[in-house]
Design a protein around this motif. Structure first.
Motif, PDB file in Angstrom:
ATOM      1  N   GLY A 107      50.607 -23.022  17.438  1.00 46.03           N
ATOM      2  CA  GLY A 107      51.652 -20.962  17.173  1.00 46.03           C
ATOM      3  C   GLY A 107      52.158 -20.857  18.302  1.00 46.03           C
ATOM      4  N   CYS A 108      51.340 -21.189  19.107  1.00 40.49           N
ATOM      5  CA  CYS A 108      51.550 -20.219  21.059  1.00 40.49           C
ATOM      6  C   CYS A 108      53.469 -20.050  21.089  1.00 40.49           C
ATOM      7  CB  CYS A 108      50.928 -20.877  21.921  1.00 40.49           C
ATOM      8  SG  CYS A 108      51.088 -19.631  23.548  1.00 40.49           S
ATOM      9  N   PRO A 109      54.213 -18.884  21.452  1.00 41.12           N
ATOM     10  CA  PRO A 109      55.207 -18.459  21.378  1.00 41.12           C
ATOM     11  C   PRO A 109      55.477 -18.491  23.569  1.00 41.12           C
ATOM     12  CG  PRO A 109      53.813 -16.919  21.039  1.00 41.12           C
ATOM     13  CD  PRO A 109      52.640 -17.173  20.857  1.00 41.12           C
ATOM     14  N   VAL A 110      54.173 -18.652  23.858  1.00 44.30           N
ATOM     15  CA  VAL A 110      54.360 -18.811  25.166  1.00 44.30           C
ATOM     16  C   VAL A 110      54.640 -19.950  25.789  1.00 44.30           C
ATOM     17  CG1 VAL A 110      53.040 -18.205  27.102  1.00 44.30           C
ATOM     18  CG2 VAL A 110      52.609 -16.419  25.093  1.00 44.30           C
ATOM     19  N   GLN A 111      55.426 -20.078  26.360  1.00 48.43           N
ATOM     20  CA  GLN A 111      56.050 -21.325  27.265  1.00 48.43           C
ATOM     21  C   GLN A 111      55.172 -21.450  28.687  1.00 48.43           C
ATOM     22  OE1 GLN A 111      58.491 -23.379  26.564  1.00 48.43           O
ATOM     23  NE2 GLN A 111      59.822 -24.482  28.168  1.00 48.43           N
ATOM     24  N   HIS A 112      54.344 -22.674  28.944  1.00 54.72           N
ATOM     25  CA  HIS A 112      53.514 -22.744  29.624  1.00 54.72           C
ATOM     26  C   HIS A 112      54.105 -23.625  30.846  1.00 54.72           C
ATOM     27  CE1 HIS A 112      51.151 -21.606  26.851  1.00 54.72           C
ATOM     28  NE2 HIS A 112      49.964 -20.997  27.292  1.00 54.72           N
ATOM     29  N   PRO A 133      54.940 -20.536  36.435  1.00 55.04           N
ATOM     30  CA  PRO A 133      55.713 -20.426  36.008  1.00 55.04           C
ATOM     31  C   PRO A 133      56.729 -20.521  37.886  1.00 55.04           C
ATOM     32  CG  PRO A 133      55.782 -18.079  35.990  1.00 55.04           C
ATOM     33  CD  PRO A 133      54.412 -18.028  35.751  1.00 55.04           C
ATOM     34  N   GLU A 134      55.918 -19.788  38.756  1.00 55.18           N
ATOM     35  CA  GLU A 134      56.689 -19.752  40.166  1.00 55.18           C
ATOM     36  C   GLU A 134      56.227 -21.311  40.177  1.00 55.18           C
ATOM     37  OE1 GLU A 134      56.280 -18.620  44.808  1.00 55.18           O
ATOM     38  OE2 GLU A 134      54.627 -17.823  43.013  1.00 55.18           O
ATOM     39  N   ALA A 135      55.633 -22.507  39.993  1.00 55.20           N
ATOM     40  CA  ALA A 135      55.547 -23.692  40.077  1.00 55.20           C
ATOM     41  C   ALA A 135      56.778 -24.268  39.650  1.00 55.20           C
ATOM     42  CB  ALA A 135      54.161 -24.383  39.599  1.00 55.20           C
ATOM     43  N   SER A 136      57.969 -23.680  38.423  1.00 56.05           N
ATOM     44  CA  SER A 136      58.442 -24.518  38.098  1.00 56.05           C
ATOM     45  C   SER A 136      59.961 -23.853  38.467  1.00 56.05           C
ATOM     46  CB  SER A 136      58.762 -23.898  36.549  1.00 56.05           C
ATOM     47  OG  SER A 136      58.895 -22.971  36.165  1.00 56.05           O
ATOM     48  N   ARG A 137      60.101 -23.127  39.320  1.00 52.51           N
ATOM     49  CA  ARG A 137      61.149 -22.526  40.311  1.00 52.51           C
ATOM     50  C   ARG A 137      61.260 -23.102  41.105  1.00 52.51           C
ATOM     51  NH1 ARG A 137      59.221 -16.859  38.357  1.00 52.51           N
ATOM     52  NH2 ARG A 137      59.607 -16.694  36.086  1.00 52.51           N
ATOM     53  N   GLU A 143      60.949 -31.411  31.425  1.00 51.79           N
ATOM     54  CA  GLU A 143      60.521 -30.319  30.542  1.00 51.79           C
ATOM     55  C   GLU A 143      59.948 -31.113  29.547  1.00 51.79           C
ATOM     56  OE1 GLU A 143      60.160 -27.899  28.018  1.00 51.79           O
ATOM     57  OE2 GLU A 143      61.563 -26.994  29.220  1.00 51.79           O
ATOM     58  N   ILE A 144      58.994 -30.660  28.462  1.00 48.90           N
ATOM     59  CA  ILE A 144      58.589 -31.892  27.233  1.00 48.90           C
ATOM     60  C   ILE A 144      58.913 -30.992  26.640  1.00 48.90           C
ATOM     61  CG2 ILE A 144      56.741 -33.552  28.662  1.00 48.90           C
ATOM     62  CD1 ILE A 144      54.520 -31.200  27.910  1.00 48.90           C
ATOM     63  N   GLU A 145      58.838 -30.019  26.790  1.00 56.53           N
ATOM     64  CA  GLU A 145      59.646 -28.875  25.758  1.00 56.53           C
ATOM     65  C   GLU A 145      58.477 -28.146  24.416  1.00 56.53           C
ATOM     66  OE1 GLU A 145      62.968 -29.652  22.895  1.00 56.53           O
ATOM     67  OE2 GLU A 145      64.013 -29.678  24.612  1.00 56.53           O
ATOM     68  N   GLY A 174      40.725 -18.424  29.762  1.00 53.82           N
ATOM     69  CA  GLY A 174      40.414 -17.509  31.024  1.00 53.82           C
ATOM     70  C   GLY A 174      41.326 -16.792  31.373  1.00 53.82           C
ATOM     71  N   TYR A 175      43.012 -17.712  31.706  1.00 46.15           N
ATOM     72  CA  TYR A 175      44.002 -17.228  32.179  1.00 46.15           C
ATOM     73  C   TYR A 175      45.050 -17.174  30.838  1.00 46.15           C
ATOM     74  CZ  TYR A 175      45.402 -22.143  29.969  1.00 46.15           C
ATOM     75  OH  TYR A 175      44.656 -23.155  29.651  1.00 46.15           O
ATOM     76  N   CYS A 176      44.911 -17.000  29.367  1.00 53.81           N
ATOM     77  CA  CYS A 176      45.410 -17.026  28.494  1.00 53.81           C
ATOM     78  C   CYS A 176      45.907 -15.557  28.010  1.00 53.81           C
ATOM     79  CB  CYS A 176      44.629 -16.410  26.943  1.00 53.81           C
ATOM     80  SG  CYS A 176      45.455 -16.566  25.799  1.00 53.81           S
ATOM     81  N   MET A 177      47.961 -15.458  28.522  1.00 53.05           N
ATOM     82  CA  MET A 177      49.014 -14.487  29.160  1.00 53.05           C
ATOM     83  C   MET A 177      48.581 -13.324  27.518  1.00 53.05           C
ATOM     84  SD  MET A 177      51.780 -16.224  30.568  1.00 53.05           S
ATOM     85  CE  MET A 177      52.714 -14.325  30.116  1.00 53.05           C
TER      86      MET A 177
END
Length: 205
Positions: A107-112, A133-137, A143-145, A174-177
């Motif tokens: 149920g997390c709304p954040v794209q990882h 996100p920089e790694a995907s740019r 995209e596994i969605e 530790g990195y949870c946005m």
């Protein structure tokens, strides 16, 4: 006033904004300890880079420990299962690939954005590091969605209670946005020179 709240405007202190909270502190109506992010509220734990964790998440929920990266890694390991596990074999996902998706199972709304370090073509399980996100740019990604979070693995930094084998405990990656407490069953605890190496599975928010 040297310390500043993080600007999340979470309202946990009873004031709607961080700016209003600071005004109340100056007027003596509030104390810095009323902010759940104030490092003196609970003995803080700091990740590399100086990030401070107070032992309470954005909702004020206490957590027992933080899962930090293993030595030489950029985040705690995240073990995931895509909603379409067959894609791991079909798309030939291998270590080094970047995959993008959202942990909708929890149920997390954040794209990882994740960097794969191990891919199992039989089960479809992927062990990944969160890279941002920089790694995907800057290159190709897959995209596994949507995916389920199976577990986390890393070094546990105790805040309230040490990880205990077989127990369901509250923890914070530790990195949870979102700075949101997760729960999971601790199924591995190894004392290493770098700290307590733990794996936590059956993840829920």
């Amino acid at each position: 006033m040297a310390w500043q709240p993080p600007g999340k405007d979470c309202g946990a202190c009873g004031v709607p904004t961080c700016e209003a909270f600071l005004a109340c502190v100056r007027e003596g109506e509030k104390d810095l300890l009323d902010c759940i992010f104030y490092p003196a509220a609970i003995a803080p734990s700091r990740l590399e880079g100086g990030t401070c964790y107070t032992g309470r998440d954005i909702l004020g929920t206490e957590y027992d420990f933080i899962i930090e990266p293993l030595p030489g890694e950029v985040s705690a390991r995240k073990i995931i299962l895509p909603f379409r596990p067959d894609l791991v074999e079909k798309w030939e996902i291998v270590p080094g690939d970047i995959v993008v998706g959202r942990p909708t199972g929890a149920g997390c709304p954040v794209q990882h954005v994740l960097s794969v370090i191990h891919a199992n073509t039989v089960s479809g399980l992927l062990t990944c590091l969160v890279v941002g996100p920089e790694a995907s740019r800057t290159g190709e990604f897959k995209e596994i969605e949507a995916y389920h979070i199976v577990g986390f693995e890393g070094i546990a930094r105790t805040v309230r209670f040490e990880p205990t084998f077989g127990m369901r405990q509250r923890f914070l990656p530790g990195y949870c946005m979102m700075n949101l407490t997760h729960t999971g069953v601790v199924n591995m605890v190894l004392a290493q020179s770098s700290g307590l190496h733990v794996r936590v599975e059956d993840i829920r928010l």
